[in-house]
Design a protein around this motif. Structure first.
Motif, PDB file in Angstrom:
ATOM      1  N   VAL A  87       3.805  22.048   9.089  1.00 47.06           N
ATOM      2  CA  VAL A  87       2.610  21.225   8.908  1.00 47.06           C
ATOM      3  C   VAL A  87       3.061  19.853   8.425  1.00 47.06           C
ATOM      4  O   VAL A  87       3.788  19.733   7.426  1.00 47.06           O
ATOM      5  N   VAL A  88       2.654  18.815   9.151  1.00 44.81           N
ATOM      6  CA  VAL A  88       2.988  17.437   8.783  1.00 44.81           C
ATOM      7  C   VAL A  88       1.734  16.758   8.255  1.00 44.81           C
ATOM      8  O   VAL A  88       0.729  16.640   8.969  1.00 44.81           O
ATOM      9  N   PHE A  89       1.775  16.340   7.007  1.00 45.54           N
ATOM     10  CA  PHE A  89       0.649  15.630   6.392  1.00 45.54           C
ATOM     11  C   PHE A  89       0.753  14.143   6.700  1.00 45.54           C
ATOM     12  O   PHE A  89       1.562  13.433   6.092  1.00 45.54           O
ATOM     13  N   ALA A  90      -0.026  13.663   7.639  1.00 46.02           N
ATOM     14  CA  ALA A  90      -0.126  12.228   7.907  1.00 46.02           C
ATOM     15  C   ALA A  90      -1.390  11.726   7.223  1.00 46.02           C
ATOM     16  O   ALA A  90      -2.344  11.258   7.858  1.00 46.02           O
ATOM     17  N   THR A  91      -1.402  11.855   5.900  1.00 42.33           N
ATOM     18  CA  THR A  91      -2.609  11.653   5.097  1.00 42.33           C
ATOM     19  C   THR A  91      -2.564  10.387   4.262  1.00 42.33           C
ATOM     20  O   THR A  91      -3.308  10.248   3.295  1.00 42.33           O
ATOM     21  N   GLY A  92      -1.691   9.463   4.629  1.00 44.18           N
ATOM     22  CA  GLY A  92      -1.716   8.159   3.999  1.00 44.18           C
ATOM     23  C   GLY A  92      -0.937   8.075   2.698  1.00 44.18           C
ATOM     24  O   GLY A  92      -0.157   8.965   2.349  1.00 44.18           O
ATOM     25  N   TYR A  93      -1.210   6.992   1.984  1.00 42.64           N
ATOM     26  CA  TYR A  93      -0.447   6.664   0.785  1.00 42.64           C
ATOM     27  C   TYR A  93      -1.362   6.185  -0.331  1.00 42.64           C
ATOM     28  O   TYR A  93      -2.510   5.802  -0.106  1.00 42.64           O
ATOM     29  N   ASN A  94      -0.832   6.229  -1.534  1.00 36.94           N
ATOM     30  CA  ASN A  94      -1.471   5.613  -2.689  1.00 36.94           C
ATOM     31  C   ASN A  94      -0.592   4.471  -3.169  1.00 36.94           C
ATOM     32  O   ASN A  94       0.634   4.521  -3.032  1.00 36.94           O
ATOM     33  N   PHE A  95      -1.205   3.450  -3.717  1.00 40.81           N
ATOM     34  CA  PHE A  95      -0.406   2.378  -4.296  1.00 40.81           C
ATOM     35  C   PHE A  95      -0.464   2.480  -5.817  1.00 40.81           C
ATOM     36  O   PHE A  95      -1.465   2.900  -6.405  1.00 40.81           O
TER      37      PHE A  95
ATOM     38  N   GLU B 288       8.430  11.649   4.953  1.00 38.22           N
ATOM     39  CA  GLU B 288       9.717  12.341   5.065  1.00 38.22           C
ATOM     40  C   GLU B 288      10.181  12.480   6.508  1.00 38.22           C
ATOM     41  O   GLU B 288      11.325  12.874   6.752  1.00 38.22           O
ATOM     42  N   TYR B 289       9.324  12.187   7.462  1.00 40.59           N
ATOM     43  CA  TYR B 289       9.659  12.356   8.876  1.00 40.59           C
ATOM     44  C   TYR B 289      10.633  11.266   9.320  1.00 40.59           C
ATOM     45  O   TYR B 289      10.407  10.082   9.089  1.00 40.59           O
TER      46      TYR B 289
ATOM     47  N   HIS C 247       0.803  -1.222   0.000  1.00 40.33           N
ATOM     48  CA  HIS C 247       0.000   0.000   0.000  1.00 40.33           C
ATOM     49  C   HIS C 247       0.835   1.271   0.000  1.00 40.33           C
ATOM     50  O   HIS C 247       0.412   2.311  -0.484  1.00 40.33           O
ATOM     51  N   TYR C 248       2.021   1.208   0.584  1.00 35.44           N
ATOM     52  CA  TYR C 248       2.737   2.439   0.912  1.00 35.44           C
ATOM     53  C   TYR C 248       3.785   2.774  -0.135  1.00 35.44           C
ATOM     54  O   TYR C 248       4.956   2.968   0.159  1.00 35.44           O
ATOM     55  N   ALA C 249       3.359   2.883  -1.389  1.00 30.21           N
ATOM     56  CA  ALA C 249       4.275   3.134  -2.491  1.00 30.21           C
ATOM     57  C   ALA C 249       4.492   4.629  -2.717  1.00 30.21           C
ATOM     58  O   ALA C 249       5.621   5.082  -2.892  1.00 30.21           O
ATOM     59  N   GLU C 250       3.408   5.410  -2.709  1.00 31.13           N
ATOM     60  CA  GLU C 250       3.504   6.844  -2.994  1.00 31.13           C
ATOM     61  C   GLU C 250       2.783   7.641  -1.905  1.00 31.13           C
ATOM     62  O   GLU C 250       1.617   7.366  -1.608  1.00 31.13           O
ATOM     63  N   PRO C 251       3.445   8.627  -1.306  1.00 31.82           N
ATOM     64  CA  PRO C 251       2.772   9.474  -0.299  1.00 31.82           C
ATOM     65  C   PRO C 251       1.581  10.213  -0.905  1.00 31.82           C
ATOM     66  O   PRO C 251       1.659  10.733  -2.022  1.00 31.82           O
TER      67      PRO C 251
END
Length: 502
Positions: free
Chosen positions: A266-274, A111-112, A84-88
């Motif tokens: 601002v930290v975007f903890a908004t998941g990923y796209n596959f 990036e964190y 799942h975690y290929a692209e932010p």
């Protein structure tokens, strides 16, 4: 709970490991099975395409690059394991002003690395998933030392349930919850009742409404595991806020019209796209949705089943155990030891699941849907031929059966029988509670009694007894149980449930 099925964690490993300890386990596994000689590290896959004779051979042309050397090779089968975690996922369009007005820094949680660079800064974390909760807690702990007025703001659109990794009597949460007995209750009891029991359990730790975290506007059971977040909120180090409406040069305006000034980061903890950019377009289009894959693994329209997508699942349990079982099935299909149904049946099952999502209004929320761990594992295990047969197992080994049914559903259960049977599986299952406690008992305590174990089994066996008793009370006549009730009166039967464990 997340170990490979034929290679349990060493006894001295903690129940919840750091990333460095998990990496050590992976290396031990690779060394034990002599896998390193088959792995080419630091290799980029540029393309995976069908060969001209794919309809007869099922082979693939694969172009790779290692140390700036590009080469092409022919492969009989391909496993896509990028997950799942290929692209932010960075939804800047959903936050007006973040790109053209806001003068601070923004980044994705991908990036964190650590909290050192956030010391003394006012930070806004967008998203309250597991990553968002962990980052907010970590930044608040370190940066709070640099400023008495420092606060981390945690913005959530719909809220979430927060649970602790520590369950009843100090056992790991997943060991207590992920059992076949609990899975049976979920399958046979009304879903509304099970949901009510879960929410009641979640709220026993702390009232989520008082902390601004209670989920709203969502039918999904969203939850994260975080032991420290409630404490940080209680201490004021983390402040929960609603969704952001817009950004100005240095502030964030929220949907409730409140404003927080002087936001630095601002930290975007908004998941990923596959995505699978290396696959040829015809195959890539099929894999755009995991629900377009048969059993979330095989693309149905392929002439030969020589491509498998592994790990593109979200389970209520370990992703490692699920991906391993997927791999066991895929390799047997590649070898011809297991056969897939005809293409029309594959397509029909996929279409049925997609239609079910549409009816539930979840077709655009598939990344938020988690499947039952035991349900999915048993489904794939049946395809492999390794699902435990509880009746047969009970006739052969009652002691093991009780542990398999009432104890945690560890991956070793899928090594008891069938292809890939492991002789150490039985002992691994019977000693799993001992191995869970071993790393905790670093101080010798004289305790000759074993009351904790006794209480554990009384809890496990007492719940079905109460359920059966309640059903009997409801079944038989009121005169038998309540002799003083007058004829014609309506008996009222209340059935209680033990607190915890569900």
């Amino acid at each position: 709970m997340m170990c490979f099925s034929d290679f349990p964690f060493p006894e001295d490993f903690p129940n919840y490991m750091t990333h460095s300890r998990l990496l050590e386990y992976f290396r031990m596994y690779a060394e034990h099975f002599s896998l390193l000689r088959y792995i080419r590290f630091k290799t980029t896959v540029h393309s995976v395409r069908k060969r001209p004779d794919f309809s007869t051979t099922g082979q693939w042309d694969v172009v790779t690059e290692t140390d700036e050397t590009v080469e092409s090779a022919i492969f009989d089968a391909v496993m896509v394991c990028s997950g799942h975690y290929a692209e932010p996922h960075l939804p800047l369009d959903s936050f007006p002003g973040i790109e053209n007005r806001f003068r601070g820094q923004y980044l994705h949680s991908w990036e964190y690395k650590d909290s050192a660079s956030f010391q003394g800064k006012r930070v806004l974390v967008l998203g309250v998933g597991n990553s968002g909760g962990d980052i907010a807690v970590e930044i608040s702990r370190v940066a709070a030392q640099a400023s008495n007025i420092f606060q981390v703001f945690l913005s959530t659109r719909s809220g979430t349930w927060v649970i602790s990794r520590i369950s009843d009597h100090g056992f790991p949460l997943d060991m207590m919850l992920t059992t076949r007995f609990n899975n049976c209750l979920e399958n046979f009891l009304p879903s509304a009742l099970m949901r009510w029991l879960r929410l009641k359990k979640f709220n026993t730790w702390f009232d989520h409404a008082n902390y601004g975290l209670i989920p709203q506007k969502s039918t999904n059971l969203s939850l994260i595991v975080n032991d420290e977040l409630p404490s940080c909120i209680l201490c004021g180090a983390v402040v929960v806020k609603p969704n952001v409406k817009e950004f100005t040069e240095s502030s964030a305006v929220f949907e409730d019209e409140t404003v927080e000034e002087n936001i630095d980061v601002v930290v975007f903890a908004t998941g990923y796209n596959f995505s699978f950019p290396f696959l040829e377009e015809s195959v890539r289009n099929i894999c755009r949705s995991k629900y377009a894959l048969y059993k979330y693994i095989f693309p149905p329209p392929l002439e030969k089943p020589t491509l498998a997508v592994l790990g593109l699942i979200q389970l209520t349990g370990s992703i490692m155990a699920g991906a391993e079982l997927q791999a066991r099935w895929a390799t047997r299909v590649f070898k011809g030891l297991n056969q897939l149904p005809p293409a029309n049946r594959l397509m029909a099952e996929v279409a049925k699941k997609q239609q079910h999502l549409i009816k539930q209004g979840l077709s655009n929320k598939e990344n938020k849907i988690k499947m039952s761990y035991i349900g999915y594992m048993d489904e794939i295990a049946s395809c492999v031929g390794v699902k435990p047969n509880m009746l047969l197992l009970f006739l052969k080994d009652p002691k093991l059966t009780l542990e398999v049914f009432f104890g945690p559903c560890t991956p070793c259960q899928y090594r008891l029988a069938g292809p890939g049977k492991w002789v150490g599986a039985r002992n691994a299952i019977l000693t799993q509670w001992h191995r869970a406690l071993k790393p905790l008992r670093t101080r010798v305590i004289d305790d000759s009694s074993n009351h904790s174990s006794v209480f554990h089994w009384l809890t496990i066996l007492g719940l079905p007894t109460l359920l059966c008793a309640g059903l009997l009370i409801c079944k038989y006549s009121p005169q038998m149980w309540f002799p003083r009730v007058r004829l014609g009166a309506i008996p009222i039967c209340k059935m209680g449930f033990m607190k915890g464990g569900m």
